[in-house]
Every structure is written in C-alpha cells, then in structure tokens.
Design an enzyme around this catalytic site. Structure first.
Site, short mmCIF file in Angstrom:
data_model
loop_
_atom_site.label_atom_id
_atom_site.label_comp_id
_atom_site.label_asym_id
_atom_site.label_seq_id
_atom_site.Cartn_x
_atom_site.Cartn_y
_atom_site.Cartn_z
N GLU A 198 12.73 19.24 23.78
CA GLU A 198 13.90 18.46 23.37
C GLU A 198 14.92 18.60 24.48
O GLU A 198 15.33 19.73 24.82
CB GLU A 198 14.52 18.90 22.04
CG GLU A 198 15.65 17.94 21.64
CD GLU A 198 16.53 18.36 20.45
OE1 GLU A 198 17.37 17.57 20.03
OE2 GLU A 198 16.38 19.52 19.98
N GLU A 215 19.12 22.60 27.46
CA GLU A 215 20.54 22.29 27.23
C GLU A 215 21.33 22.70 28.47
O GLU A 215 21.12 23.78 29.01
CB GLU A 215 21.03 23.04 25.97
CG GLU A 215 22.52 22.99 25.71
CD GLU A 215 23.11 21.58 25.63
OE1 GLU A 215 22.60 20.74 24.88
OE2 GLU A 215 24.10 21.33 26.36
N ASP A 252 20.02 21.76 33.59
CA ASP A 252 20.29 20.32 33.61
C ASP A 252 18.94 19.60 33.69
O ASP A 252 18.06 20.01 34.47
CB ASP A 252 21.15 19.96 34.83
CG ASP A 252 21.69 18.55 34.72
OD1 ASP A 252 20.87 17.61 34.61
OD2 ASP A 252 22.92 18.39 34.72
N ASP A 266 23.98 11.76 24.99
CA ASP A 266 25.33 11.25 25.27
C ASP A 266 25.23 9.79 25.72
O ASP A 266 24.44 9.47 26.61
CB ASP A 266 25.99 12.10 26.35
CG ASP A 266 26.19 13.54 25.89
OD1 ASP A 266 26.42 13.75 24.69
OD2 ASP A 266 26.09 14.47 26.73
N LYS A 324 30.40 3.71 30.12
CA LYS A 324 30.93 2.99 31.28
C LYS A 324 29.84 2.74 32.32
O LYS A 324 28.98 3.60 32.53
CB LYS A 324 32.07 3.80 31.91
CG LYS A 324 33.27 3.94 30.99
CD LYS A 324 34.40 4.69 31.66
CE LYS A 324 35.53 4.94 30.68
NZ LYS A 324 36.39 6.04 31.07
N ASP A 357 22.39 6.67 17.37
CA ASP A 357 23.17 5.77 16.51
C ASP A 357 23.88 4.74 17.40
O ASP A 357 24.63 3.91 16.89
CB ASP A 357 24.24 6.56 15.75
CG ASP A 357 25.28 7.11 16.69
OD1 ASP A 357 24.90 7.70 17.73
OD2 ASP A 357 26.49 6.92 16.44
N THR A 368 18.64 16.08 13.05
CA THR A 368 19.37 16.91 14.01
C THR A 368 20.80 17.10 13.48
O THR A 368 21.21 16.44 12.52
CB THR A 368 19.44 16.23 15.39
OG1 THR A 368 20.42 15.20 15.35
CG2 THR A 368 18.10 15.64 15.80
N GLU A 369 21.55 17.96 14.17
CA GLU A 369 22.94 18.18 13.74
C GLU A 369 23.76 16.89 13.79
O GLU A 369 24.46 16.53 12.85
CB GLU A 369 23.59 19.25 14.63
CG GLU A 369 23.52 20.62 14.02
CD GLU A 369 23.23 21.72 15.03
OE1 GLU A 369 23.02 21.43 16.23
OE2 GLU A 369 23.21 22.88 14.61
N GLU A 395 22.66 13.84 13.81
CA GLU A 395 22.10 12.85 12.89
C GLU A 395 22.69 13.01 11.48
O GLU A 395 23.10 12.03 10.86
CB GLU A 395 20.57 13.03 12.84
CG GLU A 395 19.85 12.01 12.01
CD GLU A 395 18.33 12.13 12.22
OE1 GLU A 395 17.89 12.99 13.01
OE2 GLU A 395 17.60 11.34 11.61
#
Ligand SMILES: C[S@@+](CC[C@H](N)C(=O)[O-])C[C@H]1O[C@@H](n2cnc3c(N)ncnc32)[C@H](O)[C@@H]1O
Length: 198
Positions: A25, A50, A77, A99, A103, A135, A172-173, A175
């Site tokens: 993930e 992460e 990363d 994320d 832009k 989302d 997920t958190e 979600e």
C-alpha cells in the site's frame, strides 16, 4: 519497520522468510487498512509505504500491539520504490485515497502519474495489478486516462464501490470519513502492460 529497504532489493522473500505474494500500500497513512488485511490474509505478505515519519509512527505503534509476521512498514517516498524492489517482486499495489494534487503544476506528484506508473511496472509481476480507491473525481478521471495512455489494462471500474456487494472491501481511515460525509467511492483495478520498457 524495515530500516534499510534498499538492501533487500530482490530478496524480500528472506525478509518475510517465505515465498508468498507481496502486496504494497503506497501512502498507507496510519496503517489501519493493512493491519486488517494482514490479519485477514495470512497467506499473503504486505508492505506499507509512507513518506511522513510522524504518520508512519502511528501505523507502527498500532501493529506493535500484536504484530502480524506478514506486515512490514517502510518510511520512504514512493519515488524510491524501484531502488527497493526488483523485477517481478510485487504482486499488487493498493493506492487508497492518494493526495489529489489538483493544480496543474502539482500533477507530477500524483501517485498515478505516468512517471509513477512506469516506476511501479519495473517491479510488478507481469500480471500484477494496481487497485485504486478515491473520492476525488478529478484524480479518478485523470488516472484512468494515464493508465490507458501507459498501456495498462483497466479490468474494473466502479463509480460507487459501496453499492457493490460482491467486492471484498476493507475500509481505510480516509474512506470511513468520506463515506460518513455521504461521498461516493470510485474504484478501479488496472493490470500492468506486458512490455515495461524498464
Ligand atoms: C490522504 S492520505 C490516505 C491515507 C490512507 N491510504 C487512507 O486511505 O486512509 C495519503 C497518504 O499518502 C502519503 N503519501 C503521499 N505521497 C506519497 C509518496 N510520494 N510516497 C509515500 N507516501 C506518500 C501521505 O503522506 C499520506 O499519509
């Protein structure tokens, strides 16, 4: 937590001490999703990636209570993943609520940008997949275009994941938060192209 992931490129089966399929993930946040999956699927290995240490610490703390042997975390990363995993080493990648970087100038940072898709293809198996949930409609639409342009096969596209009863879904958190706000969850599964140009 694995501290020097680049040392294990091509030898993750020794880290897990078995040859079971490895799933990542990327952008795992506080790790709830992977902790639940690792307990549900002892036949698979999981790695959470992460980039922010402060967030990852929360994931590691949660897993420490009863650490599943099939779950590891990397403070890294995503750009550096090809230095950590060798060809065909990873079975599947989850991109959950990445994320959105709306832009134009920021789009290269999106985890489904073609530059990232090429990196993932370098270590995914030939039938390897990415499963994405979001989302954010703009991110979802751009991602579908990028997958197709990069020769990935879009095998599943759902515009309301939570309306589908037959898809196994661990929340997920982010979600849980978005669903409570009444937002639809978009989902896709994409298969790696045969040729990777690595
Ligand atoms: C919106 S949060 C989603 C967290 C979790 N997947 C969820 O659904 O609850 C996105 C996470 O991705 C991480 N992230 C963003 N870009 C990353 C990158 N290039 N490499 C690794 N992690 C990244 C962020 O630090 C953040 O924790």
């Amino acid at each position: 937590m694995v501290h020097h992931p680049k040392d294990h490129k091509g030898s993750w089966s020794s880290v897990f001490q078995n040859d079971r399929p490895i799933r990542l993930e990327i952008g795992c946040g506080k790790g709830k999703f992977l902790l639940e999956l690792a307990n549900l699927h002892p036949e698979l290995n999981f790695v959470g990636v992460e980039k922010f240490e402060s967030v990852l610490v929360r994931a590691v703390e949660k897993a420490e209570v009863d650490p599943p042997a099939n779950l590891k975390f990397l403070w890294l990363d995503a750009e550096e993943l090809p230095e950590c995993f060798g060809a065909d080493e990873v079975d599947l990648i989850y991109l959950n609520f990445s994320d959105p970087w709306p832009k134009s100038k920021q789009k290269k940072r999106r985890l489904t940008h073609p530059l990232f898709l090429a990196r993932y293809a370098s270590f995914l198996k030939s039938s390897g997949r990415i499963r994405m949930k979001t989302d954010n409609f703009g991110l979802f639409m751009d991602s579908m275009v990028w997958f197709v342009e990069s020769d990935w096969h879009l095998e599943t596209i759902l515009l309301d994941l939570h309306a589908e009863q037959h898809v196994e879904n661990v929340e997920t958190e982010f979600e849980t938060r978005f669903v409570a706000m009444g937002r639809s969850i978009y989902y896709l599964s994409a298969v790696r192209p045969e040729e990777t140009h690595a």
